[in-house]
Design an enzyme around this catalytic site. Structure first.
Site, PDB file in Angstrom:
ATOM      1  N   LEU A  67       0.794  -1.143  -0.054  1.00 20.97           N
ATOM      2  CA  LEU A  67       0.082  -0.170   0.053  1.00 20.97           C
ATOM      3  C   LEU A  67       0.879   1.311   0.044  1.00 20.97           C
ATOM      4  O   LEU A  67       0.332   2.239  -0.614  1.00 20.97           O
ATOM      5  CB  LEU A  67      -0.821   0.049   1.165  1.00 20.97           C
ATOM      6  CG  LEU A  67      -1.831  -1.100   1.281  1.00 20.97           C
ATOM      7  CD1 LEU A  67      -2.653  -1.050   2.459  1.00 20.97           C
ATOM      8  CD2 LEU A  67      -2.738  -1.069   0.183  1.00 20.97           C
ATOM      9  N   GLY A  92      11.053   5.228   4.467  1.00 14.91           N
ATOM     10  CA  GLY A  92      12.310   5.073   5.079  1.00 14.91           C
ATOM     11  C   GLY A  92      12.531   4.161   6.213  1.00 14.91           C
ATOM     12  O   GLY A  92      13.425   3.305   6.311  1.00 14.91           O
ATOM     13  N   MET A  93      11.367   3.979   6.828  1.00 13.46           N
ATOM     14  CA  MET A  93      11.379   3.049   8.078  1.00 13.46           C
ATOM     15  C   MET A  93      10.713   1.678   7.708  1.00 13.46           C
ATOM     16  O   MET A  93      11.019   0.390   8.680  1.00 13.46           O
ATOM     17  CB  MET A  93      10.304   3.614   9.367  1.00 13.46           C
ATOM     18  CG  MET A  93      10.786   4.662   9.920  1.00 13.46           C
ATOM     19  SD  MET A  93      10.224   5.244  11.239  1.00 13.46           S
ATOM     20  CE  MET A  93      10.160   4.120  12.367  1.00 13.46           C
ATOM     21  N   GLY A  94      10.003   1.540   6.846  1.00  8.93           N
ATOM     22  CA  GLY A  94       9.328   0.200   6.543  1.00  8.93           C
ATOM     23  C   GLY A  94       8.156   0.295   5.405  1.00  8.93           C
ATOM     24  O   GLY A  94       8.183   1.085   4.685  1.00  8.93           O
ATOM     25  N   VAL A  96       3.809  -0.518   4.409  1.00  6.38           N
ATOM     26  CA  VAL A  96       2.402  -1.084   4.713  1.00  6.38           C
ATOM     27  C   VAL A  96       2.075  -1.750   3.820  1.00  6.38           C
ATOM     28  O   VAL A  96       1.890  -1.585   2.405  1.00  6.38           O
ATOM     29  CB  VAL A  96       1.706   0.190   5.011  1.00  6.38           C
ATOM     30  CG1 VAL A  96       0.332  -0.008   5.470  1.00  6.38           C
ATOM     31  CG2 VAL A  96       2.126   1.392   6.142  1.00  6.38           C
ATOM     32  N   LYS A 134       1.650  -2.790   8.966  1.00  6.69           N
ATOM     33  CA  LYS A 134       2.846  -1.997   9.026  1.00  6.69           C
ATOM     34  C   LYS A 134       3.932  -2.687   9.483  1.00  6.69           C
ATOM     35  O   LYS A 134       4.093  -3.085  10.548  1.00  6.69           O
ATOM     36  CB  LYS A 134       2.384  -0.586   9.583  1.00  6.69           C
ATOM     37  CG  LYS A 134       3.390   0.358   9.378  1.00  6.69           C
ATOM     38  CD  LYS A 134       3.201   1.679  10.274  1.00  6.69           C
ATOM     39  CE  LYS A 134       3.985   2.848  10.243  1.00  6.69           C
ATOM     40  NZ  LYS A 134       3.401   4.011  10.952  1.00  6.69           N
ATOM     41  N   ASP A 144       2.379  15.013  14.833  1.00  6.09           N
ATOM     42  CA  ASP A 144       2.712  15.161  13.641  1.00  6.09           C
ATOM     43  C   ASP A 144       1.552  15.180  12.483  1.00  6.09           C
ATOM     44  O   ASP A 144       1.409  14.454  11.699  1.00  6.09           O
ATOM     45  CB  ASP A 144       3.622  13.723  13.280  1.00  6.09           C
ATOM     46  CG  ASP A 144       4.288  13.874  11.921  1.00  6.09           C
ATOM     47  OD1 ASP A 144       4.362  15.059  11.470  1.00  6.09           O
ATOM     48  OD2 ASP A 144       4.676  12.789  11.244  1.00  6.09           O
TER      49      ASP A 144
END
Length: 255
Positions: free
Chosen positions: A40, A44-46, A48, A63, A158
């Site tokens: 989806l 940078g972190m992973g 979904v 995620k 955020d």
């Protein structure tokens, strides 16, 4: 032959998951019960994924955090913070979390699968600003979600159009607040209504409150300021401030 202090006879161990393209994992299972169906989104972190519970045949969003990132205590803590924050919140306008776990060094978070697209994409596709009545409806939904989070001692930190998801629903658009990865979680709000300071800058410069820009303690007002920036963008088509660097943007918020 040896190079530097490395012993060539010792193999370098790399987690196989780290070497996979996210699309290559489609069809595999994580945590023994979630089959990954399609990507989806990724950052940078992973990544979904749309996924399916193998026993219940229920569609979900999974995620994942890359194992290389999960090995970093700070990044792993951020991912855990998101799971903990969402687990505390049950609200029709906040994404629901169902599970959290680790498999082969990879952290994963299982959430409600949301149809639709983020507010940022929706705004970009509009030829003109949305009707005031629709803006008011979306703002009201966002405020409901934020109020619930604040009552639970959680500051999102955020808020931005990418983290407000829009879906078609009876009677109009449904807004859902997502991505609590930077959330500040505390057991209680103190007497002056502020939460413990994080001691670090966190947020997205286009929408950050002055106190976040100064790395000061955050409060519910911090989220309301960010929501005000989003409201400005919805009404005039652009955020309240613009600059060529994050430092310039933060200076405009502060001064």
């Amino acid at each position: 032959m040896k190079t530097g202090n490395l012993d060539d006879t010792q193999p370098v161990v790399v987690n196989p998951v780290d070497r996979l393209d996210p699309g290559d994992r489609v069809g595999s299972t994580i945590g023994g019960r979630y089959r990954l169906l399609r990507v989806l989104g990724q950052g940078g972190m992973g990544t979904v994924y749309e996924a399916e519970h193998v026993s219940l045949a229920k569609r979900l969003a999974v995620k994942t955090m890359r194992p290389g990132m999960a090995a970093d205590p700070h990044q792993a803590s951020r991912f855990m913070r998101e799971a903990q924050a969402l687990a505390l919140l049950h609200h029709p306008h906040i994404v629901e979390v169902f599970d959290f776990g680790s498999a082969d060094g990879e952290l994963f978070l299982v959430m409600e699968l949301l149809p639709g697209r983020p507010l940022s994409a929706w705004l970009a596709a509009l030829p003109t600003s949305p009707p005031i009545a629709l803006v008011a409806s979306l703002l009201d939904q966002a405020l409901d979600a934020i109020e619930m989070a604040h009552r639970s001692g959680i500051i999102h930190r955020d808020l931005k159009p990418d983290n407000l998801f829009l879906s078609d629903a009876p009677g109009g658009l449904r807004l859902t607040l997502v991505d609590f990865g930077l959330a500040h979680v505390d057991e209680a709000i103190d007497r002056v209504g502020k939460l413990t300071s994080t001691g670090m800058i966190a947020g997205t410069p286009l929408y950050m409150s002055p106190e976040q820009c100064r790395s000061l303690s955050v409060s519910p007002s911090s989220d309301l300021y960010s929501l005000g920036c989003i409201l400005t963008e919805m009404l005039q088509g652009t955020p309240p401030f613009d600059a060529t660097s994050s430092a310039e943007l933060m200076a405009q918020h502060m001064f």
